[in-house]
Design an enzyme around this catalytic site. Sequence first.
Site, short mmCIF file in Angstrom:
data_model
loop_
_atom_site.label_atom_id
_atom_site.label_comp_id
_atom_site.label_asym_id
_atom_site.label_seq_id
_atom_site.Cartn_x
_atom_site.Cartn_y
_atom_site.Cartn_z
N ASN A 1 0.72 -1.20 0.08
CA ASN A 1 -0.05 -0.02 0.08
C ASN A 1 0.76 1.26 0.02
O ASN A 1 0.25 2.27 -0.57
CB ASN A 1 -0.91 -0.04 1.07
CG ASN A 1 -1.44 1.30 1.55
OD1 ASN A 1 -2.31 1.76 0.71
ND2 ASN A 1 -1.02 2.08 2.41
N SER B 1 -3.93 2.63 -8.51
CA SER B 1 -4.96 3.89 -8.67
C SER B 1 -5.69 3.60 -9.94
O SER B 1 -5.19 2.94 -11.08
CB SER B 1 -4.10 5.01 -8.52
OG SER B 1 -5.01 6.17 -9.10
N TYR C 1 3.19 9.34 -11.87
CA TYR C 1 2.22 8.90 -11.06
C TYR C 1 1.34 7.72 -11.57
O TYR C 1 1.52 6.61 -11.26
CB TYR C 1 1.46 9.87 -10.05
CG TYR C 1 0.43 9.11 -9.06
CD1 TYR C 1 1.23 8.34 -7.90
CD2 TYR C 1 -0.60 9.03 -9.25
CE1 TYR C 1 0.31 7.61 -7.04
CE2 TYR C 1 -1.65 8.51 -8.51
CZ TYR C 1 -1.04 7.76 -7.30
OH TYR C 1 -1.96 6.96 -6.41
N SER D 1 3.59 5.08 -12.62
CA SER D 1 4.01 4.06 -11.83
C SER D 1 2.87 3.07 -11.28
O SER D 1 3.06 2.08 -11.14
CB SER D 1 4.70 4.97 -10.37
OG SER D 1 3.27 5.27 -9.67
N ILE E 1 -10.01 9.19 -2.80
CA ILE E 1 -9.86 8.61 -1.15
C ILE E 1 -9.93 9.61 -0.34
O ILE E 1 -8.77 10.36 -0.22
CB ILE E 1 -9.55 7.49 -1.21
CG1 ILE E 1 -9.69 6.26 -2.16
CG2 ILE E 1 -9.86 6.81 0.19
CD1 ILE E 1 -11.03 5.81 -2.27
N1 LIG Z 1 -5.85 8.70 -1.30
C1 LIG Z 1 -6.27 8.72 -2.69
O1 LIG Z 1 -7.05 9.35 -3.22
C2 LIG Z 1 -5.59 7.59 -3.29
C3 LIG Z 1 -6.09 7.23 -4.55
C4 LIG Z 1 -5.60 6.05 -5.44
C5 LIG Z 1 -4.30 5.48 -4.92
N2 LIG Z 1 -3.98 5.83 -3.75
C6 LIG Z 1 -2.77 5.03 -3.13
O2 LIG Z 1 -3.16 4.49 -1.87
C7 LIG Z 1 -1.81 4.54 -1.16
C8 LIG Z 1 -2.36 5.19 0.14
O3 LIG Z 1 -2.50 6.53 0.10
P1 LIG Z 1 -3.14 7.42 1.16
O4 LIG Z 1 -3.99 8.15 0.48
O5 LIG Z 1 -3.40 6.60 2.23
O6 LIG Z 1 -1.73 8.20 1.58
P2 LIG Z 1 -1.18 8.59 3.16
O7 LIG Z 1 -2.10 8.88 3.67
O8 LIG Z 1 -0.18 9.67 2.70
O9 LIG Z 1 -0.30 7.41 3.40
C9 LIG Z 1 0.70 6.85 2.64
C10 LIG Z 1 1.61 5.62 3.54
O10 LIG Z 1 2.64 5.26 2.83
C11 LIG Z 1 3.91 5.43 3.70
N3 LIG Z 1 5.02 6.00 2.83
C12 LIG Z 1 5.07 6.83 1.76
N4 LIG Z 1 6.20 6.94 1.42
C13 LIG Z 1 7.11 6.18 1.98
C14 LIG Z 1 8.41 5.76 2.02
N5 LIG Z 1 9.14 6.35 1.27
N6 LIG Z 1 8.68 4.84 2.88
C15 LIG Z 1 7.79 4.26 3.74
N7 LIG Z 1 6.82 4.51 3.81
C16 LIG Z 1 6.30 5.60 2.84
C17 LIG Z 1 3.51 6.71 4.62
O11 LIG Z 1 4.32 6.68 5.91
P3 LIG Z 1 4.39 7.98 6.77
O12 LIG Z 1 3.16 8.46 6.95
O13 LIG Z 1 4.91 7.23 8.08
O14 LIG Z 1 5.59 8.64 6.20
C18 LIG Z 1 2.09 6.40 4.93
O15 LIG Z 1 1.93 5.32 5.92
C19 LIG Z 1 -0.71 4.92 -2.13
O16 LIG Z 1 -0.19 3.96 -2.81
C20 LIG Z 1 -1.70 5.73 -2.89
O17 LIG Z 1 -0.69 5.99 -4.16
C21 LIG Z 1 -4.39 6.77 -2.75
#
Ligand SMILES: NC(=O)c1ccc[n+]([C@@H]2O[C@H](COP(=O)([O-])OP(=O)(O)OC[C@H]3O[C@@H](n4cnc5c(N)ncnc54)[C@H](OP(=O)(O)O)[C@@H]3O)[C@@H](O)[C@H]2O)c1
Length: 260
Positions: free
Chosen positions: A93, A144, A156, A159, A189
């Site tokens: 994730n 995504s 992005y 990726s 989200i």
């Molecule tokens: N939110 C959306 O709309 C959405 C839509 C499509 C896909 N996604 C995907 O869903 C996933 C989670 O997104 P989210 O919205 O929940 O984001 P988020 O709240 O920013 O959480 C991201 C998580 O990934 C960890 N992380 C990021 N970079 C890292 C690194 N270099 N090394 C280790 N851990 C790392 C963060 O750790 P720390 O916070 O502890 O640094 C955090 O736990 C991502 O892959 C994102 O691309 C999100």
Amino acid sequence: MASLKGKVALITGASSGIGAAVARHFASLGCYLSLTGRNEERLNGVGKDCQQWGLQADQILLQTGEMSSDADLERIVLETVERFGRLDVLVNNAGIAKLRNLERSTMEIFDITMDVNVRAVFHLTKLASPHLIKTKGTIVNVSSVVSKVPSCNTFYSMSRYMVDQLTTNTAVELAPYGVRVNSVCPGIIHTPAFERKGMKWEKVREISKRRHPLSRHGEDTEVASAIAFLASDNAASITGHHLPIDGGRHCMPGSPIDAT
Ligand SMILES: NC(=O)c1ccc[n+]([C@@H]2O[C@H](COP(=O)([O-])OP(=O)(O)OC[C@H]3O[C@@H](n4cnc5c(N)ncnc54)[C@H](OP(=O)(O)O)[C@@H]3O)[C@@H](O)[C@H]2O)c1
């Protein structure tokens, strides 16, 4: 309801947003957890939430680590298997979305995006596979909807397309061992990710009303329950699938979010 009782799941990026919601949901299903993130305080907070669902402290392993560090990824998998003696589910994730169009992008941001969103996912898949083969386990990759539809966040999107290709290819390669591999493809989200990037959630929410045919954004809990389904035996004959959780956005590409 999905059953993950007594299984062991490694969830990356569990200190925030979708990963934290997956951790809480898996805990509610009685799944033992190995959780990673960089922010120790937030990771500890998620660990405490999971205990409130009935898991004992020793049924939750919390490890800080950097996804772009090979040594950290090796340690994370090793310590998970040492603690629990097995691995049933890998949820890839952790990810970053630095919103830049072609003009504003830099090669440094390109490299870190590929390191975290693609290289680490491939590496963890490689490290976890021998353990998942032993348990006939499963992998769920968080991709995504922009792996399928245009966005102005070029690398992005690239990726996430690569993650979907990893899903398809590893699903075929691991199928003979009884290991299933799927991805989820969320639309917008509600997570802390937007505000941490300096975007106003109200603005993003308005965009999501226009962008998603269901006229609303998604919740992290909705992604978590879809991941639990794919990870459970309820999805026993599903592999190589890319499941949109996007209010129908994949049917209606629309205009991209403004790059910042
Ligand atoms: N939110 C959306 O709309 C959405 C839509 C499509 C896909 N996604 C995907 O869903 C996933 C989670 O997104 P989210 O919205 O929940 O984001 P988020 O709240 O920013 O959480 C991201 C998580 O990934 C960890 N992380 C990021 N970079 C890292 C690194 N270099 N090394 C280790 N851990 C790392 C963060 O750790 P720390 O916070 O502890 O640094 C955090 O736990 C991502 O892959 C994102 O691309 C999100």
